[in-house]
Write a protein that holds these residues in place. Structure first.
Motif, PDB file in Angstrom:
ATOM      1  N   PRO A  67       0.818  -1.212   0.000  1.00 52.03           N
ATOM      2  CA  PRO A  67       0.000   0.000   0.000  1.00 52.03           C
ATOM      3  C   PRO A  67       0.862   1.277   0.000  1.00 52.03           C
ATOM      4  O   PRO A  67       0.496   2.271  -0.618  1.00 52.03           O
ATOM      5  CB  PRO A  67      -0.829  -0.101   1.279  1.00 52.03           C
ATOM      6  CG  PRO A  67      -0.867  -1.562   1.593  1.00 52.03           C
ATOM      7  CD  PRO A  67       0.459  -2.084   1.135  1.00 52.03           C
ATOM      8  N   LYS A  70       2.016   2.024  -3.498  1.00 51.88           N
ATOM      9  CA  LYS A  70       0.963   2.627  -4.323  1.00 51.88           C
ATOM     10  C   LYS A  70       0.717   4.082  -3.948  1.00 51.88           C
ATOM     11  O   LYS A  70       0.386   4.898  -4.802  1.00 51.88           O
ATOM     12  CB  LYS A  70      -0.343   1.831  -4.179  1.00 51.88           C
ATOM     13  CG  LYS A  70      -0.298   0.486  -4.847  1.00 51.88           C
ATOM     14  CD  LYS A  70      -1.619  -0.235  -4.686  1.00 51.88           C
ATOM     15  CE  LYS A  70      -1.554  -1.602  -5.335  1.00 51.88           C
ATOM     16  NZ  LYS A  70      -2.801  -2.340  -5.138  1.00 51.88           N
ATOM     17  N   GLU A  71       0.871   4.409  -2.681  1.00 54.10           N
ATOM     18  CA  GLU A  71       0.555   5.738  -2.171  1.00 54.10           C
ATOM     19  C   GLU A  71       1.697   6.744  -2.351  1.00 54.10           C
ATOM     20  O   GLU A  71       1.455   7.942  -2.517  1.00 54.10           O
ATOM     21  CB  GLU A  71       0.215   5.610  -0.685  1.00 54.10           C
ATOM     22  CG  GLU A  71      -0.206   6.880  -0.016  1.00 54.10           C
ATOM     23  CD  GLU A  71      -0.445   6.678   1.465  1.00 54.10           C
ATOM     24  OE1 GLU A  71      -1.569   6.940   1.907  1.00 54.10           O
ATOM     25  OE2 GLU A  71       0.487   6.237   2.178  1.00 54.10           O
ATOM     26  N   GLY A 153      -3.558   3.387   6.789  1.00 54.35           N
ATOM     27  CA  GLY A 153      -3.968   2.796   5.524  1.00 54.35           C
ATOM     28  C   GLY A 153      -3.703   3.743   4.368  1.00 54.35           C
ATOM     29  O   GLY A 153      -3.478   4.939   4.559  1.00 54.35           O
ATOM     30  N   MET A 154      -3.738   3.193   3.198  1.00 50.56           N
ATOM     31  CA  MET A 154      -3.441   3.947   1.987  1.00 50.56           C
ATOM     32  C   MET A 154      -4.517   4.992   1.712  1.00 50.56           C
ATOM     33  O   MET A 154      -5.702   4.717   1.834  1.00 50.56           O
ATOM     34  CB  MET A 154      -3.344   2.976   0.806  1.00 50.56           C
ATOM     35  CG  MET A 154      -2.897   3.608  -0.475  1.00 50.56           C
ATOM     36  SD  MET A 154      -2.779   2.391  -1.800  1.00 50.56           S
ATOM     37  CE  MET A 154      -4.463   2.399  -2.374  1.00 50.56           C
TER      38      MET A 154
END
Length: 169
Positions: A67, A70-71, A153-154
């Motif tokens: 994650p 991706k972020e 979290g993302m």
């Protein structure tokens, strides 16, 4: 009937203790952010308190975290926007890489062309102080040093924009 109430009270007491212990770890919204000094990956050192007067997006990540991977492009884009505004920006960005090595972090940043400011929390002390139990994690700190928001979290770009909205010029 008495047995039922005894079991109920015992379960309630255990749940209360568990919730108290869980909520005691790390800071809470409205608390002052604890100061720390971190060695930056690209050299030098910075203290969190050196950003006083600006809001700070404190972001915890790791090279091996999908994650986070991706972020991070959106985090880097945000950091570049902040840098372009220079001293007129109301927001600073500080990334803290956790559970990694200096070499892995340097290699990952270089490979992906990320230029955001950040350092390595190799021993996990900073993450512990902030109660980070999952990554990515972001903490928005107000210009006067209080914790305003926390997210685990993302985040999508829309989520990120909403998270920092009060300080987006």
């Amino acid at each position: 009937m008495k047995t039922f109430y005894k079991k109920f009270l015992l379960i309630a007491a255990v749940c209360t203790l568990a919730l108290s212990a869980a909520s005691a770890k790390g800071p809470h919204i409205g608390d002052y952010a604890q100061d720390f000094e971190i060695s930056l990956i690209d050299g030098g050192k910075v203290k969190l308190s050196s950003f006083r007067g600006k809001a700070v997006l404190l972001h915890f990540w790791a090279t091996w975290c999908p994650p986070c991977q991706k972020e991070l492009p959106e985090m880097d884009a945000l950091a570049k926007q902040i840098a372009q505004k220079g001293s007129s920006s109301k927001l600073a960005f500080l990334a803290v890489c956790v559970s990694d090595t200096q070499k892995a972090a340097e290699r990952y940043l270089k490979k992906n062309g990320f230029t955001f400011s950040g350092g390595l929390d190799e021993d996990g002390n900073i993450a512990d102080v902030y109660g980070v139990e999952g990554i990515p994690a972001s903490i928005l700190i107000s210009p006067d040093g209080k914790i305003e928001k926390m997210s685990v979290g993302m985040m999508s770009r829309a989520d990120l924009d909403a998270f920092i909205a009060p300080y987006a010029n």
